[in-house]
Design an enzyme around this catalytic site. Sequence first.
Site, PDB file in Angstrom:
ATOM      1  N   ASP A 201      -1.582  -9.580  -8.871  1.00 13.65           N
ATOM      2  CA  ASP A 201      -0.617  -9.539  -7.778  1.00 13.65           C
ATOM      3  C   ASP A 201      -1.014 -10.512  -6.669  1.00 13.65           C
ATOM      4  OD1 ASP A 201       1.184  -7.775  -8.796  1.00 13.65           O
ATOM      5  OD2 ASP A 201       0.375  -6.010  -7.792  1.00 13.65           O
ATOM      6  N   LYS A 223       4.457 -15.147  -8.929  1.00  8.11           N
ATOM      7  CA  LYS A 223       5.273 -16.333  -9.178  1.00  8.11           C
ATOM      8  C   LYS A 223       6.258 -16.152 -10.321  1.00  8.11           C
ATOM      9  CE  LYS A 223       1.958 -19.649  -7.304  1.00  8.11           C
ATOM     10  NZ  LYS A 223       1.166 -20.883  -7.552  1.00  8.11           N
ATOM     11  N   GLY A 255      -4.912  -2.721  -3.692  1.00  6.92           N
ATOM     12  CA  GLY A 255      -4.955  -1.299  -3.379  1.00  6.92           C
ATOM     13  C   GLY A 255      -5.164  -0.449  -4.612  1.00  6.92           C
ATOM     14  N   MET A 338       3.982  -1.592   4.161  1.00  2.11           N
ATOM     15  CA  MET A 338       5.110  -2.523   3.963  1.00  2.11           C
ATOM     16  C   MET A 338       6.233  -2.274   4.961  1.00  2.11           C
ATOM     17  SD  MET A 338       5.242  -2.503  -0.229  1.00  2.11           S
ATOM     18  CE  MET A 338       5.438  -0.714  -0.319  1.00  2.11           C
TER      19      MET A 338
END
Length: 413
Positions: A201, A223, A255, A338
């Site tokens: 990630d 990507k 995470g 987020m």
Amino acid sequence: MTSPYPLGLRLSGRRVVVVGGGAVATRRVPALLDAGADVLLVAPELTPALRAHVDAGRLHWAARRFRPADLDGAWLVQVAVDDPVAAAGVSAAAAERRIFCVRADDRAAATAWTPAVTRHGPVTVAVLGGGDPRRAMTVRDAVRDLLGARKGPLLTPAVEEGSPVNAGGRVALVGAGPGDPELITLKGWRLLTDADVVVADRLVPGLLLDELRPDVELVDASKIPYGPSRAQEEINRILVDRALAGKTVVRLKGGDPYVFGRGGEELLACAEAGVPVTVVPGVTSAVAVPAVAGVPVTHRAVAHEFTVVSGHVAPDSPASLVRWDALAGLRGTLVILMGLKNLAAIAATLVGHGKPAETPVAVVQEGTTAGQRTLRSTLGQVAADVAAAGLRPPAVVVVGDVVDALLGGRPES
């Protein structure tokens, strides 16, 4: 003194007697349990750690002093007392029964020594220092450092005892932690260094990727084209295809794989294709990032609960699954991941449902990394302060009185 004969004992299901319930026994018992030994602990009193093993039913406890009959049926005895007379009595009983005896008080009087041990996946290295435990530990530590610095797998292919070589490959969902490369777990790091393929990630620590072997196929999942759903389908396809081709695949995620990481979707895709999966939990930013910024998510007499939510969907969106009105009424800590893009709307929604505007808030950008920045504000002012400071994702938002709990005593990064 003659040299000892090194040997690896297979103790699964076999009786091992440990005499003594203090600090030495506390250190020795876990390895015996890990080896599957049937442990009988003989001691009038136990440390809390040993008592926890007893309470969990992992071993048997005779709450008294040692009796020679305790060794009947035993394969090994470890003497973990500092009374030389009592220890000699155990040694004598063991010698009569031809049972090897380890003595913590007198290595010269023992018939067996416990080595200094380091474990690296399926490999166990045991070091004997000629009767000098410090020498053994020094050599052990040097070996551990060498194993830690290696760039390739120790065994290719990996073979689990009692199982054939897995010709179909496998997948490991590995949590890389919040950003600091040293916060990946030992198991996660070991699997990463054994991988043939790594699907990473965007938030994965870059230094972990720099340590991969040159022949490892690195797939940058950030990507992969298409929208979020199509991209996830492509990631699932890559994991399955590479594993079915016989590769060892690590899906490396920032995470923890299951904290807003879609690890569950990837596991289900692998399971449907018959690909075995190992899940390695990671240190989640929801707890670690506030901690390194001096904010405990719980604190005695301040917060008895903490709630972690995703803020990537605006509170007024039909797609939102979060009950922001209910969260506003909680007295504990609210951790928002987020949520920077929607922070103004989130703060306004919480205040609109009764959360005091003066509630302390901390926003931590790029926590645990060299780019870490921390901003402290209040719920009513935080959106404007974040905009003025130019904070950017990834960032963790903490709402609650814990934000100020450790002011004046913040930890070093």
